[in-house]
Design an enzyme around this catalytic site. Structure first.
Site, PDB file in Angstrom:
ATOM      1  N   ALA A   1      22.305  -2.490 -37.035  1.00 12.92           N
ATOM      2  CA  ALA A   1      22.136  -1.034 -36.900  1.00 12.92           C
ATOM      3  C   ALA A   1      22.338  -0.353 -38.249  1.00 12.92           C
ATOM      4  CB  ALA A   1      23.119  -0.485 -35.873  1.00 12.92           C
TER       5      ALA A   1
ATOM      6  N   GLY B   1      27.939  -5.036 -31.762  1.00 11.59           N
ATOM      7  CA  GLY B   1      27.523  -6.280 -31.103  1.00 11.59           C
ATOM      8  C   GLY B   1      28.649  -7.236 -30.794  1.00 11.59           C
ATOM      9  N   GLU B   2      29.689  -7.197 -31.587  1.00 15.49           N
ATOM     10  CA  GLU B   2      30.711  -8.226 -31.454  1.00 15.49           C
ATOM     11  C   GLU B   2      32.094  -7.721 -31.019  1.00 15.49           C
ATOM     12  OE1 GLU B   2      28.891  -9.420 -34.979  1.00 15.49           O
ATOM     13  OE2 GLU B   2      29.238 -11.536 -34.635  1.00 15.49           O
TER      14      GLU B   2
END
Lengths: 337, 174, 752
Positions: free
Chosen positions: C522, C716-717
């Site tokens: 992103a 994401g993580e």
């Protein structure tokens, strides 16, 4: 998956003839286990006889009980109104197993004949006495957390993976088979076998025979039953331990008890002594513990599955408590009653 | 005996008839071709996914005569005469009932973000349609249990259940 | 200034909103195509034959029966393969760890179980599969070593460090002495099992031979640039000979960062046969490459009654392959998350006869934070301090390792808002003190941390005469929502409706971008797209101002806004020009710009950048039977600006689900005698199913960050980090049993 002949039969007689006593031929109905095993080269049939068009898809009244056609799907069986009303234990056990999709495809007869989920059996890269007699059993001393604690042998410690069969064992069903030498009935307790020194045979059906129906005798346990399945995730997983329990009660006194275990042996495990022990006893935790101890008296752990003995002991007690209380385990609400 | 194929090892193909997403097709298949491989490899209907090929993930779920099954474990030849609906046909299913271009479940999946990578999605959708057809699941718990044959590694489960619940209630309201 | 771009060139109409995925319709109709679904005329199918031994060498391969099957084109083995690059270095991909990569079908040596030993290529998939079962391979077997516990003593400090992975910092203070002198000491060993990514889509590659002899390659990869680099090096091809695409990916989680052997084999066969070839791995074969390495960790914490940490020691050992030194950051977090004067962090590897492990969602952090945050919970119990309070006592506003402030760190807000939503204040601290009927109830929490990264990335934006905009680059949308957020950014930048913008990804013909991983996409691709769009906006403005009688004459760029497909003077909508008219008047069919974005060096000099979370979990456990249900999770996330609250929430929810898997279910079990993972299927390797997942509540706390113009830090993580510890801590709170080994299965609960 190997190459094979495909034959489609439309009568039981045709199907038996099509199999032709060929040890390398197989009947296929739902295919949910056979096609799976064929893709792993565990099953390599030379001929498949498609029996899905045989007239074995009905559930009928029979001798005060019900006769279930071998091709009734697991889903149709579980949701049948008569089964739900009269054999809710069976419905519950079926709904505890597999997934909605698999239950829609899998047949009653196929469920009886499904094979073990032992990792080594499925892996043609390893030895396995069940798959390749005489090659050895690496599960012994290997990865065996999910393996048998009862009735295992030096040559095989695999378990039977069925949920439905655990209920059928408790219900004392009868398996009707048909073969080149005619029809015969096999008591459910005699249908599956222990591995002994010939683990390649899961059951006592003879080559060329076909399961045509499963007969349920009348029962009278009302709501006093349960199917309690314990596993590594809350759905879509095979049992570490499961318990089918049904009680006929007279007040707080046990008139008769039925108790079968899944996930612990090469066949649905019943211990008639333990059931007899409960007879005439009051339905208390203490009696249930005594029965559980009796069932597990002969239990023998492998290197990784000793926990199953204690888990089974506790599951039996809880299962019997659920049955006694008339609060069968829900298969969608994962809270254990 | 209804059908017998040729000898082992030959390219023995058998003629079957399937109605796929409303279209009747005459197809020659080898007995070892699964319904999943038939759809994906021969008929270019790649919407149906192969996740495990062993009935352990649900990505290959299709509707056969309105019932959800794992197409990876079904031999195509055994489904001769059946009506198959895949994810590509869900919109058509909706049109038959006079609604929009997408099936209400497809709309709800988009609205509730009920997928990420999208690979399990066709199976989740077909399974959801099957679930609604079956009519056994009503509560969230029952939906969860009845959808447990469809794994989603992206973990969109909560959103999937939201989407199904919404469509189920729309149906009930109708 | 960072925020200027959006105010001058457009307005945030879409960025920050809850928008549905732009690729949603393609995904729900089955029209989205994945690597193994592209076809070509005359496509051949490859099926891999896998080694059944883990170590040794092939002494013979008999392919005669396989080749005799009608429809089989060829069986390729190390004995008859075409010539390929010999140097192992040539097989190094963009994210390869130090070492010499595995070379498929290179020679007779076997270095892991499941290693490809032959590729059967046939006209039809089923033919290849059948013929593969007829290949017989004879091995000379050596004894494999796959047991990390057995060789932990032989573990070593990796001589060559992996690019992008910081080795543990030099110790500071004297952790040994401080620990020994601490009134309250905790020293425990923690373990996590080997986990496999198991995305729903198996690894797949389709290599299409074009008429001009070039190749079009559809590969399951988290960044096609990596596929292209690998193929050009290993096969001696020029980049222009290999176009690589990966428009959709059925789940990555790190498992598809590196090109895998099916790609190599598909290209090998395509070259050998001069024919298009597809190779898809089976689910079983998904255990024959990368995995999250199980680790053995020891955490020592020392404190006095105040809860202030006096000593932290964290040691980790995990396995790698015999041929590469895979490294991940497991222990460094213990130096960053808390303020402490005496810290010693150590990290070693041990050689196993398995494939090289690899990055799996929040690699290292999942492992290390499980240990650290479980130990912190143990310390909270030992000191009688509330777990949140204990973390606040040791809170740090600066990175103790780099001695720099964090660019932003709203972790305190995560604690506050998460606790509020969860109802933490109603928790009775004593273990086994909360019940619901027959079930014990446990409430646990943990902190999560992950790096906020940005990588150099470029993007192209093209505005066409019809007023439509296309943006894109070569990175992948691995399910994270990249297509959607880039569309939002571009639409805002040029004031266009979402459906006038098309985002293209996963194609080496597009602008260069890195692999999609590390939660950096992103920030990296988002900024690049924004810059490219700004360039287009500037060009369009110049043209607009030059139009005859332009209403924008004598207006500066800073005074216009792009809205509704028009360029208009801010505050005076009557003075505007349609973008379509601009292009028409200029006689252009398009305006195009390619821009590159890099991390802000000045920012990096001054600040450290991390995302944080506070995870709260409720479990209910049947006391007798030890069956755990995770009934509630609240995950409060501080990750800067959230570009799309709908897709970002899904990212966190999904990561929490994977965290539940890590906590309770996931374990790839090895038979060490065979060196073989035994539960190589989704029936016995349990990932959470629908029934395992209840309510997951995601909170994004407000956090302003200036590392990049978008203010985004990546999501994401972070959602998986800390989740397993929160669940483990909740299990302890429910039962009084502390289980330090993941997954927490029923056998461990019964035994504790």
């Amino acid at each position: 998956m190997n190459r094979f002949d495909y034959v489609r039969a439309d009568t039981v007689a045709d199907a038996i003839k099509a199999l032709g006593g060929d040890p390398n031929a197989r009947f296929i109905a739902g295919g949910t286990n056979l096609v799976d095993l064929m893709k792993y080269n565990v099953e390599k049939p030379g001929r498949l006889v498609d029996i899905t068009r045989l007239p074995l898809k009905s559930i009928e009244e029979h001798a005060g009980g019900l006769r279930i056609g071998a091709l009734v799907s697991n889903a149709d069986l579980a949701y049948d109104e008569r089964i739900q009303a009269r054999y809710p234990l069976l419905a519950s056990a079926i709904l505890a197993g597999a997934s909605a999709q698999l239950r829609n495809a899998a047949s009653t007869g196929g469920n009886l004949n499904q094979r073990t989920r032992c990792y080594y059996f499925y892996d043609e890269g390893t030895p396995c006495n069940k798959r390749e007699p005489g090659s050895g059993c690496p599960a012994i001393g290997g990865v065996n957390r999910i393996h048998a604690i009862l009735g295992a042998s030096e040559s095989c410690i695999a378990t039977n993976p069925s949920d439905m069969c655990v209920a059928l064992a408790a219900l004392e069903a009868t398996v009707q088979v048909s073969g080149p030498e005619g029809d015969r009935a096999i008591a459910f307790a005699d249908y599956h076998r222990l591995p002994g020194d010939d683990p390649s045979k899961d059951n006592t059906i003879k080559p060329g025979e076909i399961v045509v129906s499963v007969d349920l005798p009348p029962t009278d346990y009302g709501q006093h039953h349960t199917y309690l399945k314990l596993r590594d995730r809350l759905s879509y997983a095979f049992a570490l331990v499961s318990v089918a329990a049904a009680l006929e009660l007279d007040g707080q006194t046990v008139k008769t008890a039925r108790l079968a275990l899944g996930g612990v042996a090469h066949k649905p495990w019943r211990n008639l002594e333990a059931e007899a022990l409960l007879q005439g006893k009051s339905a208390t935790r203490e009696s249930f513990k005594a029965a559980a101890d009796l069932v597990l008296r002969e239990a023998k752990p492998q290197s990784e599955n000793g926990f199953k003995i204690e888990l089974a002991r506790r599951a039996i007690v809880r299962g019997l408590e659920q049955a006694a209380a008339g609060t069968p385990q829900s298969q969608s609400d994962k809270r254990i009653q | 005996m209804l059908i017998e194929s040729g000898s082992v090892g030959a390219h023995a193909k058998i003629g079957i008839t399937l109605t796929i997403n409303g279209e009747r097709r005459e197809i020659e298949v080898a007995p070892w071709t699964t319904l999943l491989d038939l759809l994906r490899e021969r008929l270019d209907l790649t919407g149906t996914k192969k996740g495990c090929d062993h009935g352990q993930c649900g990505a290959c779920t299709v509707l056969v005569d309105g019932t959800r099954i794992n197409s990876c474990l079904a031999l195509a030849v055994m489904k001769d005469g059946a009506e198959i609906t895949t994810v590509e046909g869900l919109a058509g299913l909706a049109q038959k009932h006079g609604t929009n271009t997408l099936h209400p479940l497809q709309e709800a999946f988009i609205e509730h973000d009920a997928f990420q990578c999208g690979y399990c999605t066709p199976g989740q959708l077909c399974s959801s349609v099957g679930l609604l057809n079956e009519g056994h699941a009503r509560s969230r718990e029952e939906i969860r249990e009845a959808m447990s044959g469809n794994l989603c590694r992206c973990g969109a489960y909560t959103n999937i259940v939201d989407a199904i619940e919404e469509v189920m209630h729309q149906g009930a309201a109708r | 200034m960072a925020t200027q771009i959006s105010t001058s060139a457009g307005r945030d109409r879409f960025v920050g909103g809850a928008l549905s995925r732009v690729d949603g319709p393609a995904k729900v109709t089955g029209l989205a195509k994945y690597a193994g679904e592209f076809s070509a005329e005359n496509l051949a199918h490859g099926y891999v034959v896998s080694s059944t031994v883990a170590k040794g060498r092939i002494t013979a391969i008999d392919v005669s029966a396989a080749e005799a099957v009608p429809g089989v084109l060829k069986v390729i083995t190390h004995q008859n393969r075409p010539s390929v690059a010999g140097e192992a270095k040539a097989y190094q991909d963009m994210v390869a760890p130090p070492g010499l990569p595995f070379r498929p079908l290179y020679d007779e040596t076997i270095v892991f179980s499941g290693q490809p030993v032959a590729l059967v290529v046939a006209e039809e998939f089923e033919t290849a599969r059948h013929a593969a079962s007829l290949v017989t391979v004879t091995y000379e077997e050596d004894t494999p070593q796959t047991d990390i516990a057995a060789i932990a003593d032989e573990a070593y400090d990796p001589p060559k460090k992996r690019s992008g992975i910081k080795p543990p910092p030099k110790p500071w203070g004297d952790a040994g002495a401080a620990f020994d002198g601490a009134p309250i000491k905790l020293r425990q060993q923690y373990r996590i099992a080997h986990e496999h990514h198991n995305p729903m889509e198996p690894q797949a590659s389709t290599v299409i031979v074009e008429d001009d002899g070039t190749y079009t390659v559809y590969d399951k990869i988290q960044g096609v640039a990596n596929t292209q680099l690998y193929l050009t090096n290993a096969f001696g091809l020029k980049p222009e000979q290999v176009r690589c695409l990966s428009p959709y990916m059925g789940g990555g989680f790190g498992g598809a960062l590196r090109p895998q052997y099916q790609l190599f084999l598909a290209m090998l066969a395509a070259q050998d046969l001069n024919r298009s070839v597809r190779v898809v791995l089976t689910r079983d074969q998904m255990w024959s490459f990368t995995y999250r390495p199980g680790a053995i960790q020891t955490v020592s914490l020392g404190t006095d009654g105040s809860g202030k940490l006096q000593a932290i020691r964290h040691d980790a050992v995990h396995g790698t392959s015999t041929y590469e030194d895979y490294q991940e950051n497991i222990v460094n977090w213990s130096g960053i998350l808390y303020a402490c004067d005496n810290v010693e962090l150590t990290y070693r590897l041990a050689k196993l006869d398995t494939p090289t492990p690899g990055d799996m969602r929040a690699p290292g952090a999942v492992t290390g934070i499980f240990a650290l945050e479980t130990a912190m919970d143990e310390l909270a119990c030992a000191t009688g301090i509330d777990p949140i309070q204990l973390r606040l006592i040791n809170y740090t506003e600066t990175d103790p390792v780099e001695e720099k402030p964090f660019g932003s760190k709203a972790l305190k807000s995560c604690f506050e808002q998460g606790a509020e939503r969860f109802g933490w204040s109603k928790r009775s601290p004593e273990p086994r003190s909360m019940r619901d009927g027959r079930e014990l109830v446990g409430w646990g929490m943990a902190t999560g941390i992950w790096e906020s990264l940005m990588m150099q990335s470029s993007a192209r934006a093209t505005l066409t005469a019809d007023g439509r905009l296309e943006v894109g680059n070569s990175t992948a949308d691995i399910g994270t929502g990249t297509y959607t957020i880039l569309t939002q950014i571009a639409a805002d930048a040029l004031g266009l409706p979402m459906d006038h913008v098309t985002t293209k990804l996963g194609d080496t013909n597009l602008a260069q971008a890195p692999v999609a991983g590390g939660s950096w996409t992103a920030a990296s691709s988002g900024t690049a797209v924004m810059k490219a769009c700004r360039k287009v906006a500037e060009q369009a403005f110049k043209l607009a101002r030059g139009m005859d009688g332009s209403p924008l004459a004598n207006v500066d760029f800073e005074r216009v806004v792009f809205a509704n497909g028009r360029i208009e003077v801010a505050g005076d909508a009557s003075r505007s020009v349609a973008l379509t008219d601009v292009l028409k008047a200029a006689g252009k069919d398009k305006i195009e710009a390619t821009e590159s974005a890099s991390p802000d060096k000045d920012f990096k000099k001054k600040y450290e950048a991390y995302t944080h979370s506070a995870v709260f979990a409720e479990v209910k456990i049947d006391e007798d039977l030890g069956i755990v249900r995770v009934t509630r999770v609240v995950s409060a996330i501080a990750a800067g600006k959230i570009l799309n609250t709908k897709t970002a929430r899904s990212q966190i929810m999904g990561a929490v689900v994977m965290g539940i898997g890590s906590a309770l279910h996931e374990e790839s079990v090895l038979d060490h005698r065979l060196g073989r993972f035994m539960n190589r299927n989704l029936g016995e390797y349990h990932v959470p199913a629908h029934a395992d997942v209840h309510d997951i509540d995601v909170i994004f706390v407000e956090e302003e960050d200036k590392a990049n113009p978008l203010g985004v830090k990546g999501v994401g993580e972070i959602g998986i980090v800390g989740t397993a510890a929160a669940i483990g801590n909740a299990i302890h709170h429910a039962t009084g049993k502390r289980i330090r080994e993941l997954p927490i299965t029923v056998d461990k609960i019964l035994a504790a």
